[in-house]
Design an enzyme around this catalytic site. Structure first.
Site, PDB file in Angstrom:
ATOM      1  N   SER A 138       0.790  -1.273  -0.096  1.00 27.26           N
ATOM      2  CA  SER A 138      -0.023  -0.105  -0.116  1.00 27.26           C
ATOM      3  C   SER A 138       0.851   1.386   0.089  1.00 27.26           C
ATOM      4  CB  SER A 138      -0.964  -0.032   1.199  1.00 27.26           C
ATOM      5  OG  SER A 138      -1.900   1.024   1.320  1.00 27.26           O
ATOM      6  N   HIS A 145      -7.965  -4.887  -0.338  1.00 27.38           N
ATOM      7  CA  HIS A 145      -6.830  -4.215  -0.170  1.00 27.38           C
ATOM      8  C   HIS A 145      -6.661  -4.566   1.147  1.00 27.38           C
ATOM      9  CE1 HIS A 145      -4.049  -0.914  -0.399  1.00 27.38           C
ATOM     10  NE2 HIS A 145      -4.236  -0.578   0.692  1.00 27.38           N
ATOM     11  N   ASP A 158      -9.923  -4.153  -5.077  1.00 21.89           N
ATOM     12  CA  ASP A 158      -9.172  -3.008  -4.554  1.00 21.89           C
ATOM     13  C   ASP A 158      -9.132  -1.968  -5.322  1.00 21.89           C
ATOM     14  OD1 ASP A 158      -7.075  -1.582  -3.155  1.00 21.89           O
ATOM     15  OD2 ASP A 158      -5.485  -2.820  -3.868  1.00 21.89           O
TER      16      ASP A 158
END
Length: 399
Positions: free
Chosen positions: A185, A369, A339
């Site tokens: 991320s 995610h 995501d």
């Protein structure tokens, strides 16, 4: 304090129960019931944090960080673990205890959390797993967090820690030809930025690879297909992605609506970057769930002046010039179908391949995610998360 928190927790629980139906958990998601349970915990934390902030006890972000810390783990019989500082940046070093035939692979790990959350403790299980299973030396980096420390603080800390490690590899028994940067991320964003910064360096050992796990790589277009399809899918919602990017850049999210609508980028600049940031570069199979072409709203110059650093590659690595991209090391990119950041990874994959960079791509068709950090979350196991983490391990073993 307990007497105060109990009624506050009840209020938070009520807010969560009322808000849960508004979130979208598609049937194709891995372990939907478990994901809903995790979402309930996170929503409850956010709701209680808002209440505590209004009472003046602490900020919502401070409370969120505290809850996300998790419990301290005990000693690991297979690893030496020590907390150090690399150029004043706190790090945690994981070294396998077993003897090795030669120098090991070294991994710089940058945690996720939107540049706002996350810590060495939050990602302790992930880093231990990577070190044990790949027989590598892992250095987890605690970079400074937003909004207290705005861009480029996190990037500078990660770059500084990486440079220090590359200068002292012999102290940790690491092969100079096998050093990798890795992150998920926001950490994937930082890994990509650090990799670009070191791509042309002749003073330090060249990075062997970069591992980008559902990275966020651009803030020009929050209406790409994945943002439309997964806008309400946990654990990262479309609005929160823009919120985190703005907190990292500016320390506030005052212009979040304009950024979401796309009025923060001048038309000529949008045209310039269209060759890299465009739905046209997304394979058709990722558009079957429905995509409506959206036209950005009218450009607002005042907003651009406050967010124009979004066009800097150290913040948005997808915008780096080809002269930098073609020098990048072998890459591993993991994306998840459900995501909002899926298309950032797909677009960067194309950019790397177009510039002759070898790419190993792994797509979790039932992933969402944050699933990697949930591979073993408070007793809940997400098989897809472990499968993705094992693919990272396999890639590391191949280096």
């Amino acid at each position: 304090l307990l007497l105060l928190l109990l009624p506050l927790a009840a209020l938070a629980a009520a807010a969560v129960l009322l808000g849960l139906p508004g979130y979208d958990i598609p049937p194709g998601v891995n372990q939907p019931a478990k994901l809903r349970l995790v979402l309930t915990v996170l929503l409850g934390t956010a709701a209680l944090g808002r209440i505590l902030e209004k009472t003046g006890l602490c900020s919502q972000i401070t409370f969120g960080r505290y809850v996300r810390q998790g419990r301290k783990l005990g000693l690991d019989p297979k690893l030496f673990i020590q907390d150090l500082q690399f150029k004043e940046v706190p790090v945690r070093v994981y070294q396998p205890k077993a003897t090795s035939d030669g120098p090991r692979t070294g991994i710089l790990f940058f945690h996720g959390g939107g540049w706002v959350f996350g810590s060495l403790d939050t990602y302790e299980k992930v880093c231990r797993y990577l070190s044990r299973e790949s027989d590598s030396v892992v250095v987890s980096v605690q970079y400074r967090l937003a909004p207290e420390h705005k861009y480029p603080a996190a990037y500078e800390d990660c770059l500084s820690a990486t440079q220090h490690f590359l200068q002292h590899l012999q102290l940790y028994g690491v092969d100079p030809a096998r050093v990798t940067v890795c992150g998920d991320s926001a950490g994937g964003n930082l890994a990509a930025a650090v990799s670009q910064s070191l791509a042309g360096s002749s003073e330090l050992p060249r990075l062997r690879a970069q591992i980008l796990i559902y990275p966020g790589l651009q803030a020009l277009d929050f209406n790409l297909p994945s943002y439309q399809q997964n806008r309400g899918v946990p654990l990262l919602f479309r609005e929160r992605a823009a919120f985190f990017a703005l907190l990292y850049l500016k320390g506030d999210a005052l212009h979040i609506q304009e950024v979401l609508e796309g009025s923060h980028i001048p038309p000529d600049m949008r045209l310039k970057y269209r060759k890299w940031v465009s739905p046209d570069n997304i394979p058709e199979e990722f558009k079957v769930r429905g995509v409506n072409p959206l036209r950005p709203t009218d450009f607002i110059a005042e907003v651009y002046e406050t967010v124009k650093r979004f066009c800097e590659p150290n913040l948005c690595p997808l915008l780096a010039e080809d002269s930098v991209v073609h020098q990048l090391p072998e890459s591993f990119i993991l994306t998840c179908e459900y995501d909002v950041l899926r298309d950032d990874g797909l677009l960067y994959k194309k950019r790397l391949e177009d510039n002759g960079v070898p790419v190993t791509w792994y797509h979790l068709e039932d992933g969402f995610h944050g699933i990697i950090s949930l591979f073993d979350y408070c007793g809940l196991s997400f098989p897809s998360g472990k499968r993705g983490l094992d693919e990272v391990v396999n890639f590391l073993k191949s280096l």
